[in-house]
Design a protein around this motif. Structure first.
Motif, PDB file in Angstrom:
ATOM      1  N   ARG A  10       1.040  -1.216   0.128  1.00 28.60           N
ATOM      2  CA  ARG A  10       0.585   0.416   0.189  1.00 28.60           C
ATOM      3  C   ARG A  10       1.058   0.939  -0.009  1.00 28.60           C
ATOM      4  NH1 ARG A  10      -2.000   3.962   2.666  1.00 28.60           N
ATOM      5  NH2 ARG A  10      -1.015   3.430   5.430  1.00 28.60           N
ATOM      6  N   LEU A  11       1.827   1.318   1.038  1.00 26.46           N
ATOM      7  CA  LEU A  11       3.185   2.534   0.669  1.00 26.46           C
ATOM      8  C   LEU A  11       3.942   2.765   0.064  1.00 26.46           C
ATOM      9  CD1 LEU A  11       3.619   1.979   4.596  1.00 26.46           C
ATOM     10  CD2 LEU A  11       2.833   3.887   3.428  1.00 26.46           C
ATOM     11  N   ARG A  12       4.258   1.201  -0.830  1.00 20.32           N
ATOM     12  CA  ARG A  12       5.158   1.401  -2.141  1.00 20.32           C
ATOM     13  C   ARG A  12       4.389   2.086  -2.826  1.00 20.32           C
ATOM     14  NH1 ARG A  12       9.418  -2.735  -2.790  1.00 20.32           N
ATOM     15  NH2 ARG A  12       8.228  -3.035  -4.780  1.00 20.32           N
ATOM     16  N   GLY A  13       3.150   1.945  -3.314  1.00 17.71           N
ATOM     17  CA  GLY A  13       2.069   2.008  -4.622  1.00 17.71           C
ATOM     18  C   GLY A  13       2.102   3.733  -3.931  1.00 17.71           C
ATOM     19  N   ARG A  47      -0.174   1.886  16.211  1.00 18.23           N
ATOM     20  CA  ARG A  47      -1.308   1.844  15.075  1.00 18.23           C
ATOM     21  C   ARG A  47      -0.555   2.776  13.999  1.00 18.23           C
ATOM     22  NH1 ARG A  47      -4.949   5.672  19.429  1.00 18.23           N
ATOM     23  NH2 ARG A  47      -5.257   3.668  20.410  1.00 18.23           N
ATOM     24  N   LYS A  48      -1.267   3.005  12.808  1.00 18.34           N
ATOM     25  CA  LYS A  48      -0.696   3.324  11.378  1.00 18.34           C
ATOM     26  C   LYS A  48      -0.356   4.833  11.194  1.00 18.34           C
ATOM     27  CE  LYS A  48      -2.141  -1.234   9.299  1.00 18.34           C
ATOM     28  NZ  LYS A  48      -3.015  -1.944   8.102  1.00 18.34           N
ATOM     29  N   LYS A 108       1.576  -3.352  14.129  1.00 19.46           N
ATOM     30  CA  LYS A 108       1.139  -4.764  15.191  1.00 19.46           C
ATOM     31  C   LYS A 108       2.381  -5.018  14.423  1.00 19.46           C
ATOM     32  CE  LYS A 108      -3.294  -4.721  17.351  1.00 19.46           C
ATOM     33  NZ  LYS A 108      -4.151  -4.401  17.581  1.00 19.46           N
ATOM     34  N   SER A 109       2.531  -5.793  15.183  1.00 29.14           N
ATOM     35  CA  SER A 109       4.145  -7.038  14.644  1.00 29.14           C
ATOM     36  C   SER A 109       4.422  -6.729  13.181  1.00 29.14           C
ATOM     37  CB  SER A 109       3.492  -8.063  15.149  1.00 29.14           C
ATOM     38  OG  SER A 109       3.350  -8.445  16.273  1.00 29.14           O
ATOM     39  N   TYR A 110       5.211  -5.293  12.858  1.00 24.71           N
ATOM     40  CA  TYR A 110       4.650  -5.026  11.434  1.00 24.71           C
ATOM     41  C   TYR A 110       6.663  -5.152  10.988  1.00 24.71           C
ATOM     42  CZ  TYR A 110       5.270  -1.738   7.027  1.00 24.71           C
ATOM     43  OH  TYR A 110       5.732  -1.465   6.234  1.00 24.71           O
TER      44      TYR A 110
END
Length: 360
Positions: free
Chosen positions: A57-60, A95-96, A148-150
């Motif tokens: 998602r972030l790479r996009g 959190r994100k 979480k657990s990223y």
């Protein structure tokens, strides 16, 4: 350098010229592969799958922001008013949302990130004469406990972000000094060539971060080029269960295809897969630099890293540069820093990995 501003905002409006260009330490292929591995427990597979989806998602967001950075007419200029970079630390609290809650008194992992980031700034300043990632004293923000657990760490285009890992494959993502050096170097590349994050230029982008990250780690530990640990990428983020299976690192710049690498890479240009992720193909220029530095001898933060940095700041380095073009620029820089002998060592290193060099 100071402790964070408890207001939760960067203290300098200069931060606003940055655009997001997320670059990650763990390749998506590794996340995807082990999220499907039946030998990995279900909880860890879920963490890897969630990390893969969030990473994608972030790479996009990358390409549009890369172009915006490329069009910044001031990215090569130090400017008349330079500043001493300050640090700002934040807690995402799993959190994100970024940057998270400001941390006023760093302790534990926050102190580790603060101290190591300060050393990266010192490395760039004392070894290469660069003032933070933009050469203007850009303040550096770091957020810990992302999601979480990223299972990743990344440079967002304006700050550093660290996950906690799943505890089985990866531990806390800030525990390798080279990882912090790697990701902050993406900020340097963003302000210089803005190398396109695909194909050979994308592999060069990743390789440059591996090169400067590992050399920073060698400088930090005062390791000579002969120290094997100095060429490992991500050794400190491997969780004990992964180490027990024989995985000592993500990547090894001297032996990119070695079995002890969680993310093995090709070592020869002829072995490249043009459709592969940029993290995989970066093994070729990685090995070229390690071969060059080891041939030059001594310490990699001597002439070897200066040759690579001189190439990175060279305006002739195009955003879509090929391995051959980059190699040609390093060979020219080697002559400047070490004469015919260093130049021959640099040319030999590229020959060893099979990159066809441009005509002199």
């Amino acid at each position: 350098m100071s402790f964070p501003d408890t207001s939760g905002h960067l203290s300098d409006e200069r931060a606003l010229h940055f655009r997001s260009m997320c670059c990650f330490i763990v390749p998506p292929g590794v996340l995807k592969k082990y999220s499907r591995d039946p030998g990995v427990d279900a909880a860890t597979r879920k963490s890897l799958q969630d990390t893969y989806l969030e990473t994608e998602r972030l790479r996009g967001l990358r390409e549009a922001h890369r172009i915006a950075t490329l069009r910044d007419p001031e990215r090569f200029l130090a400017g008349a008013a330079v500043h001493v970079p300050q640090q700002h630390l934040f807690d995402c609290m799993h959190r994100k949302g970024l940057p998270g809650k400001a941390v006023a008194a760093p302790a534990g992992g926050f102190k580790t990130v603060f101290d190591t980031t300060a050393k990266v700034v010192e490395f760039y300043k004392t070894v290469l004469g660069r003032n933070s990632v933009d050469n203007k004293g850009f303040d550096l923000a770091s957020s810990l406990h992302y999601s979480k657990s990223y299972d990743n760490a990344f440079w967002s285009g304006s700050q550093m972000v660290y996950g906690d890992g799943d505890g089985k494959l990866f531990g806390e993502m800030y525990l390798s000094p080279d990882v912090i050096g790697h990701e902050l170097t993406h900020g340097v590349t963003q302000n210089l060539s803005a190398l396109r994050y695909e194909g050979e230029s994308g592999a060069l982008n990743e390789s440059i971060s591996d090169v400067f990250g590992t050399v920073f780690n060698q400088w930090l530990n005062n390791w000579p080029v002969t120290e094997p640990r100095g060429w490992l990428v991500g050794a400190g983020i491997m969780a004990p269960p992964a180490q027990a299976k024989g995985f000592t690192c993500l990547r090894d710049m001297v032996q990119p295809s070695a079995k002890h690498c969680l993310s093995p890479q090709p070592e020869l240009y002829s072995q490249l897969d043009p459709t592969a992720d940029v993290h995989e193909n970066s093994g070729v220029p990685n090995k070229a630099f390690a071969t060059f530095a080891r041939a030059a001898g001594g310490q990699a933060w001597g002439n070897a890293i200066k040759v690579w940095y001189d190439t990175c700041i060279n305006r002739a380095l195009r955003s879509d540069a090929t391995f051959s073009e980059f190699a040609g620029l390093t060979i020219a820089s080697a002559l400047k820093f070490g004469g015919a002998t260093l130049q021959a060592q640099c040319r030999s290193a590229w020959n060893e990995v099979g990159v066809v060099l441009p005509n002199p």
